[in-house]
Write a protein that holds these residues in place. Structure first.
Motif: not given
Length: 118
Positions: A20, A23-24, A27, A36-37, A53-54, A57-58, A60-61
Motif C-alpha cells: 500500500a 503504491f501510494k 502510483p 495499479g488498480y 488509483n488515488k 490506494n487510500d 488499500m492503505l
C-alpha cells in the motif's frame, strides 16, 4: 507452534502495508496491464485511471492498517492458527469491499466513456 506459522502471522498484514505504501509513493502514471488498480471502468480514460488509483490506494492503505491492527489483537486473543486465518479472512473481505467501493466511486463520478460527470 511452527516457525512457518509464526512467520506468516507476522508477515500478512505488514506485507499488505508495504505494498500500500509503495503504491501510494509510486502510483502508476499511465494506464497499463501490470501495475495499479486495473478494471474495465478504471482503464476507460487517464482521468478515471488516476482517480481510481488515488482513491484505491487510500482504501488499500486503510485496509492494510486495519489488517495489521486486527492481526495483533487476534494474535493476543486466539491461538496463532485461528488468529492467522481470521486475519486473512478480514483482509480478503476488506479487499473485496475496496473493489466495490472504488467501482461505485467511478460509476458515480465518471460516464461510460471514462469522462468526469459534470
Amino acid at each position: 507452534m511452527s516457525s512457518t506459522l509464526i512467520f506468516t502471522n507476522l508477515v500478512v498484514g505488514p506485507l499488505l502495508l508495504v505494498f500500500a505504501l509503495i503504491f501510494k509513493m509510486y502510483p502508476p502514471k499511465k494506464i497499463n496491464h501490470i501495475y495499479g488498480y486495473r478494471t474495465k471502468r478504471s482503464m476507460k480514460s487517464q482521468e478515471a485511471w488516476d482517480a481510481s488509483n488515488k482513491y484505491g490506494n487510500d482504501l488499500m492503505l486503510w485496509t492494510a492498517i486495519i489488517t495489521v491492527v486486527s492481526q495483533i489483537i487476534l494474535y493476543l486473543v486466539f491461538d496463532p492458527t485461528t488468529a492467522l486465518l481470521t486475519a486473512c479472512v478480514i483482509m480478503c473481505i476488506l479487499l473485496v469491499v475496496m473493489v466495490f467501493v472504488v467501482e461505485n466511486y467511478l460509476k458515480k463520478n465518471f460516464n461510460s466513456n471514462g469522462e468526469w460527470k459534470t
